[in-house]
Design an enzyme around this catalytic site. Structure first.
Site, short mmCIF file in Angstrom:
data_model
loop_
_atom_site.label_atom_id
_atom_site.label_comp_id
_atom_site.label_asym_id
_atom_site.label_seq_id
_atom_site.Cartn_x
_atom_site.Cartn_y
_atom_site.Cartn_z
N CYS A 185 114.18 70.07 19.66
CA CYS A 185 114.49 71.00 18.57
C CYS A 185 113.76 72.31 18.75
O CYS A 185 114.28 73.38 18.43
CB CYS A 185 114.12 70.36 17.22
SG CYS A 185 115.19 68.99 16.73
N CYS A 317 93.27 73.73 29.24
CA CYS A 317 92.73 74.70 28.28
C CYS A 317 91.31 74.28 27.96
O CYS A 317 90.64 73.67 28.80
CB CYS A 317 93.62 74.80 27.04
SG CYS A 317 93.74 73.26 26.10
#
Length: 358
Positions: A185, A317
């Site tokens: 989505c 990260c």
């Protein structure tokens, strides 16, 4: 003043073949809903409003602003809160007498069988293939009915899997699609009304099974196309060559998804991977891993052409949050990648303490 049960449910008690006995079945029923996102936001309130006595909600995600156009169980005030807790409060507003159990965790092979064993029916509103196959297999092993659904862009589908009474999700989809071949989505978008339609069908199937009325979608899948406004139905049968389900497996491996890598595995294969740092430049100046290419998350979509995908891609990260988002973004563009679990912080703690922690 609390309305009497007969007044609250009068419109469904009047249905042919329904009546007080069916309503009591709903009151006694225990339904587990996987996911409190788009489909769950349609299913959960519908089950509560119909009178299902106990609803379990499994979801480890939090509400984001981009969810609100389709996830109607949540409001602006819920942004940042867990979806399970937000959905539970929505149920309480509909009917405080409904018992709600929230599990603010992801459904896994480690917890699925124990969770399923406490319920009469499971509704799978998840948004990924590993969870769909896991839900199917756990339902088969516990022999409880599973109502499933999926949506993408302008279309959706729904069905019922019940191992002892007909074919399962695996009979319709024996093998998962290649990773990244089906748009999420987030990547492909979704019309909110499609979510509402498919979620309503799923809730309806659950109510039919629990009360014994009608004919459930066992061995049939209903599809809906919002652009054309039509429905289609596909019948399917058990696969005679399918291997029996005897235990839960590694579903990410089965679906070709390995979206994390731990620091030990990375340390052993560092020379053979493409290492991408999605932190900000100021963070990279403090500490970096050798050979990494800096592509900050905010600009990743416009810079991902720089990634050498001829070797396995590993993204990192600070602690693993942004890199997980980056992996999803890369997958949507056909670049498989894995996120470093724990990020550079874990690397500093376990592999190389000379890498500065911040």
């Amino acid at each position: 003043m609390q309305a009497s049960p007969s007044a609250r449910y009068s419109r469904q008690l009047a249905l042919p073949g329904f009546g007080p006995e069916a309503q009591q079945r709903l009151a006694d029923a225990r339904v587990l809903v996987i996911g409190a996102g788009g489909l769950g936001s349609s299913v959960i309130p519908a089950l509560a409003a119909a009178g299902v006595g106990t609803i379990g909600i499994v979801d480890d995600d939090t509400v984001e602003l981009s969810n609100l156009h389709r996830q109607l169980a949540h409001s602006l005030a819920d942004v940042g809160r867990t979806k399970a807790r937000s959905a539970a409060e929505t149920v309480a507003a509909i009917d405080p007498a409904t018992t709600v159990h929230t599990v603010e965790a992801r459904l896994t092979a480690a917890n699925a069988l124990d969770l399923f064993a406490g319920y009469d029916l499971v509704v799978d509103g998840s948004d990924n293939f590993p969870t769909r196959y896991l839900a199917n297999d756990a339902a088969a092993l516990t022999d409880i009915p599973l109502v499933w659904g999926a949506v993408s862009q302008f279309a959706g589908q729904a069905g019922v899997a019940w191992a002892s009474r007909g074919p399962q999700y695996r009979d319709l989809f024996p093998a998962p699609p290649p990773p990244g071949s089906v748009l999420s989505c987030e990547a492909g978008g979704v019309l909110p009304t499609v979510v509402a339609v498919i979620g309503s069908i799923m809730a309806g199937e659950a109510l039919k099974i629990l009360t014994g009325i009608g004919t459930p979608l066992i061995g049939r899948v209903t599809t809906y196309d919002a652009l054309g406004g039509g429905f289609r139905e596909l019948a399917y049968a058990p696969d005679p060559d399918a291997a029996p389900i005897t235990a839960l497996i590694d579903y990410e491996l089965f679906c070709g998804i390995r979206d994390t890598i731990d620091v030990d595995e990375l340390a052993a294969s560092l020379e053979g991977v493409t290492l991408i740092d999605v932190r900000e430049p100021w963070e990279a100046e403090i500490a970096s891993l050798p050979g990494a290419t800096l592509l900050p998350l905010g600009s990743l979509e416009s810079t991902m052409a720089q990634i050498d995908s001829s070797k396995p891609v590993v993204v990192y990260c600070h602690a693993g949050i942004r890199s997980a988002t980056a992996v999803s973004l890369l997958a949507a563009h056909g670049i498989p990648a894995r996120s470093l679990d724990g990020g550079i912080d874990a690397w500093s703690r376990r592999i190389d303490p000379t890498v500065v922690r911040y």
